[in-house]
Design a protein around this motif. Structure first.
Motif, PDB file in Angstrom:
ATOM      1  N   HIS A  19       0.831  -1.200   0.000  1.00 24.53           N
ATOM      2  CA  HIS A  19       0.000   0.000   0.000  1.00 24.53           C
ATOM      3  C   HIS A  19       0.870   1.256   0.000  1.00 24.53           C
ATOM      4  CE1 HIS A  19      -2.881  -3.042   1.070  1.00 24.53           C
ATOM      5  NE2 HIS A  19      -2.280  -3.252   2.223  1.00 24.53           N
ATOM      6  N   LEU A  20       0.520   2.204  -0.860  1.00 24.30           N
ATOM      7  CA  LEU A  20       1.263   3.452  -0.972  1.00 24.30           C
ATOM      8  C   LEU A  20       0.376   4.636  -0.617  1.00 24.30           C
ATOM      9  CD1 LEU A  20       3.148   2.906  -4.365  1.00 24.30           C
ATOM     10  CD2 LEU A  20       4.035   2.560  -2.045  1.00 24.30           C
ATOM     11  N   TYR A  21       0.902   5.522   0.208  1.00 28.62           N
ATOM     12  CA  TYR A  21       0.262   6.791   0.522  1.00 28.62           C
ATOM     13  C   TYR A  21       0.826   7.813  -0.454  1.00 28.62           C
ATOM     14  CZ  TYR A  21      -0.716  11.043   3.304  1.00 28.62           C
ATOM     15  OH  TYR A  21      -1.120  12.278   3.737  1.00 28.62           O
ATOM     16  N   VAL A  22      -0.041   8.389  -1.303  1.00 32.41           N
ATOM     17  CA  VAL A  22       0.413   9.260  -2.389  1.00 32.41           C
ATOM     18  C   VAL A  22      -0.178  10.653  -2.198  1.00 32.41           C
ATOM     19  CG1 VAL A  22       0.600   9.544  -4.885  1.00 32.41           C
ATOM     20  CG2 VAL A  22       0.439   7.240  -3.906  1.00 32.41           C
ATOM     21  N   ALA A  23       0.680  11.637  -1.981  1.00 31.03           N
ATOM     22  CA  ALA A  23       0.240  13.022  -1.809  1.00 31.03           C
ATOM     23  C   ALA A  23       0.397  13.794  -3.109  1.00 31.03           C
ATOM     24  CB  ALA A  23       1.042  13.693  -0.696  1.00 31.03           C
ATOM     25  N   ASN A  24      -0.380  14.880  -3.224  1.00 23.45           N
ATOM     26  CA  ASN A  24      -0.447  15.703  -4.438  1.00 23.45           C
ATOM     27  C   ASN A  24      -1.121  14.936  -5.567  1.00 23.45           C
ATOM     28  OD1 ASN A  24      -0.102  18.149  -5.751  1.00 23.45           O
ATOM     29  ND2 ASN A  24       1.882  17.579  -6.615  1.00 23.45           N
ATOM     30  N   CYS A  25      -2.149  14.176  -5.206  1.00 18.80           N
ATOM     31  CA  CYS A  25      -2.785  13.271  -6.162  1.00 18.80           C
ATOM     32  C   CYS A  25      -4.227  13.022  -5.719  1.00 18.80           C
ATOM     33  CB  CYS A  25      -2.009  11.952  -6.193  1.00 18.80           C
ATOM     34  SG  CYS A  25      -2.553  10.766  -7.426  1.00 18.80           S
ATOM     35  N   GLY A  26      -5.206  13.238  -6.615  1.00 20.78           N
ATOM     36  CA  GLY A  26      -6.598  12.981  -6.258  1.00 20.78           C
ATOM     37  C   GLY A  26      -7.549  13.891  -7.006  1.00 20.78           C
ATOM     38  N   PRO A  27      -8.846  13.742  -6.777  1.00 22.93           N
ATOM     39  CA  PRO A  27      -9.849  14.492  -7.546  1.00 22.93           C
ATOM     40  C   PRO A  27      -9.780  15.994  -7.348  1.00 22.93           C
ATOM     41  CG  PRO A  27     -10.874  13.281  -5.726  1.00 22.93           C
ATOM     42  CD  PRO A  27      -9.476  12.780  -5.840  1.00 22.93           C
ATOM     43  N   ALA A  28      -9.310  16.463  -6.185  1.00 22.17           N
ATOM     44  CA  ALA A  28      -9.247  17.906  -5.950  1.00 22.17           C
ATOM     45  C   ALA A  28      -8.166  18.583  -6.774  1.00 22.17           C
ATOM     46  CB  ALA A  28      -9.024  18.201  -4.466  1.00 22.17           C
ATOM     47  N   VAL A  29      -7.246  17.808  -7.343  1.00 23.33           N
ATOM     48  CA  VAL A  29      -6.232  18.376  -8.230  1.00 23.33           C
ATOM     49  C   VAL A  29      -6.448  17.895  -9.663  1.00 23.33           C
ATOM     50  CG1 VAL A  29      -4.512  18.785  -6.447  1.00 23.33           C
ATOM     51  CG2 VAL A  29      -4.579  16.557  -7.563  1.00 23.33           C
ATOM     52  N   GLY A  30      -7.686  17.471  -9.954  1.00 27.60           N
ATOM     53  CA  GLY A  30      -8.056  17.150 -11.328  1.00 27.60           C
ATOM     54  C   GLY A  30      -7.671  15.772 -11.811  1.00 27.60           C
ATOM     55  N   LEU A  31      -7.358  14.845 -10.885  1.00 26.33           N
ATOM     56  CA  LEU A  31      -6.940  13.502 -11.279  1.00 26.33           C
ATOM     57  C   LEU A  31      -8.002  12.497 -10.851  1.00 26.33           C
ATOM     58  CD1 LEU A  31      -3.177  13.689 -10.214  1.00 26.33           C
ATOM     59  CD2 LEU A  31      -4.168  14.147 -12.465  1.00 26.33           C
ATOM     60  N   SER A  32      -8.669  11.880 -11.807  1.00 21.70           N
ATOM     61  CA  SER A  32      -9.691  10.893 -11.489  1.00 21.70           C
ATOM     62  C   SER A  32      -9.049   9.615 -10.972  1.00 21.70           C
ATOM     63  CB  SER A  32     -10.529  10.576 -12.728  1.00 21.70           C
ATOM     64  OG  SER A  32      -9.771   9.835 -13.668  1.00 21.70           O
ATOM     65  N   TYR A  33      -9.818   8.825 -10.232  1.00 14.92           N
ATOM     66  CA  TYR A  33      -9.300   7.566  -9.717  1.00 14.92           C
ATOM     67  C   TYR A  33      -8.959   6.608 -10.861  1.00 14.92           C
ATOM     68  CZ  TYR A  33     -10.321   8.722  -4.847  1.00 14.92           C
ATOM     69  OH  TYR A  33     -10.320   9.286  -3.607  1.00 14.92           O
ATOM     70  N   ASP A  34      -9.748   6.643 -11.926  1.00 12.18           N
ATOM     71  CA  ASP A  34      -9.452   5.783 -13.075  1.00 12.18           C
ATOM     72  C   ASP A  34      -8.099   6.143 -13.692  1.00 12.18           C
ATOM     73  OD1 ASP A  34     -11.796   4.361 -12.832  1.00 12.18           O
ATOM     74  OD2 ASP A  34     -12.906   5.615 -14.233  1.00 12.18           O
ATOM     75  N   LYS A  35      -7.798   7.441 -13.757  1.00  8.02           N
ATOM     76  CA  LYS A  35      -6.517   7.879 -14.310  1.00  8.02           C
ATOM     77  C   LYS A  35      -5.370   7.434 -13.410  1.00  8.02           C
ATOM     78  CE  LYS A  35      -3.932  10.122 -17.234  1.00  8.02           C
ATOM     79  NZ  LYS A  35      -3.759   9.593 -18.610  1.00  8.02           N
ATOM     80  N   ILE A  36      -5.558   7.540 -12.100  1.00  3.61           N
ATOM     81  CA  ILE A  36      -4.518   7.112 -11.158  1.00  3.61           C
ATOM     82  C   ILE A  36      -4.252   5.618 -11.308  1.00  3.61           C
ATOM     83  CG2 ILE A  36      -3.944   6.898  -8.707  1.00  3.61           C
ATOM     84  CD1 ILE A  36      -5.705   9.427  -8.272  1.00  3.61           C
TER      85      ILE A  36
END
Length: 342
Positions: A19-36
């Motif tokens: 499991h990885l904790y990834v910061a600067n990444c997510g829907p609030a910065v325009g990155l959909s979960y599918d894209k991730i």
């Protein structure tokens, strides 16, 4: 707050884990979960992507094995990621907590759209009868399902491409099936929806959700569909959460504001969160601001907390989502959320 599903050890001194904790990444910065998933999936099989907290700027990427997470850590930590708009990702190993997965912060769950006070959001209870519900379910069960990672789908009119979050307007699948004609007519003649009488809906996506499977936070791509989205819930209930982020949306390139954006405390984020209960046979309409500016999200729960009640999800929930394909750029009044105007 309840216990999180995953935690990041203090100081970041964690042994490697899947499991990885990834910061600067997510829907609030325009990155959909599918894209991730598509980016991290190049390093191994991704079992899931989950919000690390309520900020929308941090996620947990969960792999099937450690070797995949180690490869992703080596390749992506502290480096600009071209597949995610050049953002610099800050990654640590995470561990799975022993607490209950479904514990969440207390959030009022409304049963009426009017109580949410989100412009353009409507919910119509008992839009179809129990008999019509069974007929619709039987109709789709007689047809071929397409299997995704955790749910099954069917597309009519145009296929929705999850890899690009859009439709191929040059690939027309034909008219919507005849079993949808009574529903389309009811939409056109519904007095509550007198402003949509002239809308010709031409795309249908049917989703089947097993217990515990939800939907990642997202806004339906503006350039893909016009301003009205109808969703009919059948067979089982769920909670749908709405989130409006007013900072950091569609920010594709890393900026000097990263530390402020990702380290600011949750209570100070300019972030709105509301939830509604969708019972079987109800019709949800997203229009205007609700369609263009609010992320909608179905938590990955087997049991939903609706205020003082615990409601177990049924063996399946099937949604019928009706939309009108746009076929050109969007010129809406919400450019900060719009893929055509960003």
């Amino acid at each position: 707050m309840g216990l999180p599903r995953f935690s990041c050890p203090k100081g970041g001194d964690a042994e490697s884990s899947p499991h990885l904790y990834v910061a600067n990444c997510g829907p609030a910065v325009g990155l959909s979960y599918d894209k991730i998933v598509s980016v991290f999936g190049t390093y191994g099989e991704v079992e899931g992507v989950y919000p690390a907290d309520e900020s929308g700027t941090r996620v947990i990427v969960s792999y099937r094995d450690k070797s995949s997470s180690q490869a992703a850590m080596k390749a992506l930590n502290g480096h600009p990621c071209s597949g995610l708009g050049g953002r610099f990702l800050h990654i640590q190993y995470s561990v799975q907590s022993l607490g209950k997965v479904n514990d969440t912060a207390p959030l009022p769950v409304w049963t009426s759209a009017a109580d949410l006070d989100i412009p353009g959001l409507y919910l119509m209870h008992d839009f179809v009868t129990a008999e019509e519900e069974q007929e619709l379910l039987a109709a789709v069960d007689d047809r071929l399902w397409k299997h995704l990672a955790k749910r099954r789908v069917q597309h009519y009119g145009y296929e929705f491409r999850y890899d690009i979050r859009n439709v191929n307007t040059n690939h027309y699948l034909g008219e919507l099936p005849s079993f949808m004609l009574p529903i389309l007519e009811r939409i056109r003649t519904c007095q509550t929806l007198d402003h949509v009488a002239d809308i010709s809906l031409d795309q249908l996506t049917v989703n089947e959700y097993p217990p515990g499977v939800g939907l990642s936070p997202h806004i339906d791509t503006h350039s893909a569909f016009k301003g009205l989205i109808f969703s009919l819930s059948l067979a089982g209930p769920c909670i749908m959460e709405f989130r409006k982020y007013t900072t950091g949306v569609w920010q594709e390139k890393p900026t000097s504001s990263y530390d402020m954006e990702t380290q600011i405390s949750e209570k100070n984020l300019n972030f709105i969160r509301k939830a509604i209960y969708l019972p079987p046979r109800s019709m949800l309409l997203l229009s205007g601001e609700a369609r263009y500016a609010w992320h909608h999200y179905i938590p990955h729960h087997k049991v939903d907390r609706v205020n003082d009640n615990l409601i177990r999800r049924s063996s399946r929930r099937v949604s019928f989502t009706l939309r009108k394909v746009r076929g050109g750029p969007c010129h809406c009044e919400f450019p900060q959320y719009c893929d055509s105007q960003r």
